[in-house]
Design a protein around this motif. Structure first.
Motif, PDB file in Angstrom:
ATOM      1  N   SER A  94       1.039  -1.623   0.132  1.00 45.90           N
ATOM      2  CA  SER A  94       0.047   0.547   0.486  1.00 45.90           C
ATOM      3  C   SER A  94       1.021   1.354   0.216  1.00 45.90           C
ATOM      4  N   ALA A  95       0.661   2.296  -1.020  1.00 46.89           N
ATOM      5  CA  ALA A  95       0.864   3.648  -0.463  1.00 46.89           C
ATOM      6  C   ALA A  95       0.519   4.328   0.202  1.00 46.89           C
ATOM      7  N   GLY A  96      -0.774   4.092   0.753  1.00 46.28           N
ATOM      8  CA  GLY A  96      -1.426   4.906   1.274  1.00 46.28           C
ATOM      9  C   GLY A  96      -0.856   5.654   3.010  1.00 46.28           C
ATOM     10  N   PRO A  97      -1.742   6.348   3.640  1.00 45.84           N
ATOM     11  CA  PRO A  97      -1.053   6.510   5.153  1.00 45.84           C
ATOM     12  C   PRO A  97      -1.243   5.489   5.677  1.00 45.84           C
ATOM     13  N   PRO A  98       0.058   6.092   6.684  1.00 43.75           N
ATOM     14  CA  PRO A  98      -0.019   4.932   7.845  1.00 43.75           C
ATOM     15  C   PRO A  98      -1.272   4.608   8.798  1.00 43.75           C
ATOM     16  N   SER A  99      -1.471   3.060   8.861  1.00 43.26           N
ATOM     17  CA  SER A  99      -2.388   2.593   9.859  1.00 43.26           C
ATOM     18  C   SER A  99      -2.024   2.468  10.900  1.00 43.26           C
ATOM     19  N   THR A 100      -2.984   2.687  11.797  1.00 45.55           N
ATOM     20  CA  THR A 100      -2.965   1.986  12.778  1.00 45.55           C
ATOM     21  C   THR A 100      -2.653   0.242  13.980  1.00 45.55           C
ATOM     22  N   PHE A 101      -2.254   0.778  14.554  1.00 46.71           N
ATOM     23  CA  PHE A 101      -1.533  -1.171  14.967  1.00 46.71           C
ATOM     24  C   PHE A 101      -3.059  -1.633  15.920  1.00 46.71           C
ATOM     25  N   VAL A 102      -3.641  -2.605  15.210  1.00 51.28           N
ATOM     26  CA  VAL A 102      -5.297  -3.137  16.033  1.00 51.28           C
ATOM     27  C   VAL A 102      -5.197  -3.735  16.803  1.00 51.28           C
ATOM     28  N   ILE A 103      -6.164  -4.672  17.475  1.00 52.71           N
ATOM     29  CA  ILE A 103      -6.039  -6.079  18.145  1.00 52.71           C
ATOM     30  C   ILE A 103      -8.231  -6.178  18.074  1.00 52.71           C
ATOM     31  N   VAL A 104      -8.221  -7.279  17.091  1.00 53.92           N
ATOM     32  CA  VAL A 104      -9.292  -8.570  17.200  1.00 53.92           C
ATOM     33  C   VAL A 104      -9.833  -8.339  18.260  1.00 53.92           C
TER      34      VAL A 104
END
Length: 219
Positions: A180-190
């Motif tokens: 992906s070249a998009g903005p950084p994504s937060t690390f998540v918890i499912v």
């Protein structure tokens, strides 16, 4: 394990009686957890008083937690979270995931002076084990002892686990998703539908107001 726990499980003999050895204390406790036997059953197996066995199990559990907590369940660091995220990506193709969260209801006897706080809709008493696990089903963080009458979302938000995750707990900085070249994504918890969306927990879309038209549009 015994070498590490021995100093706090070993007691001095007296003129009145010999103490129960550290080895036997550990064996009784491990037998209790491995089989789920009652203290009455262990009384016949080890020829110890029921109240004595109760005290041994309680004390040994505290000693195990004090001595082995950092070795078995250390506080995660940034590099640990990244390893967990890599594990989820390799096993489930889910990027930027640092854990799976859920609560387990443990059935218990009614605690003294607890009223109905541990009483659930199934008409028995239990307390909640809230745990965050990695992709190999290993506990990363746990919170034990919440009221059984409380929802998972409220337990998580009020727990030390939830508070520490809100303050980031050395979580890694947001990063771009793979390819992906998009903005950084937060690390998540499912988590499941019992939790609410916040900075890190991610839950499924509500099933309300969904029909065949919505699913066909997604497909």
């Amino acid at each position: 394990m015994l070498v590490c726990l021995h100093p706090d499980l070993n007691f001095m003999d007296t003129r009145m009686r010999f103490c129960i050895s550290a080895e036997q204390r550990l064996i009784v406790t491990l037998r209790f957890f491995a089989t789920g036997s009652s203290f009455s059953s262990l009384h016949y197996e080890f020829l110890l008083g029921i109240s004595t066995i109760s005290g041994i199990v309680c004390h040994t559990c505290k000693v195990i937690w004090q001595h082995l907590r950092e070795a078995v369940m250390p506080t995660p660091k940034a590099e640990d979270w990244l390893c967990i995220a890599e594990g989820f990506y390799q096993s489930a193709q889910f990027p930027n995931c640092i854990g799976a969260l859920d609560g387990k209801h443990i059935r218990v006897k009614k605690l003294p002076h607890s009223g109905s706080r541990y009483f659930n809709y199934k008409q028995y008493f239990y307390m909640v084990l809230m745990a965050l696990a990695d992709s190999n089903y290993r506990f990363v963080i746990v919170d034990i002892g919440a009221y059984g009458s409380t929802s998972d979302a409220r337990i998580f938000s009020a727990s030390r686990m939830g508070e520490r995750l809100k303050t980031n707990l050395a979580l890694p900085e947001p990063s771009r998703l793979p390819r992906s070249a998009g903005p950084p994504s937060t690390f998540v918890i499912v988590a499941d539908e019992g939790f609410t969306l916040s900075s890190h927990p991610m839950r499924p879309f509500p099933r309300r107001e969904l029909d065949d038209r919505a699913s066909s549009t997604i497909n």
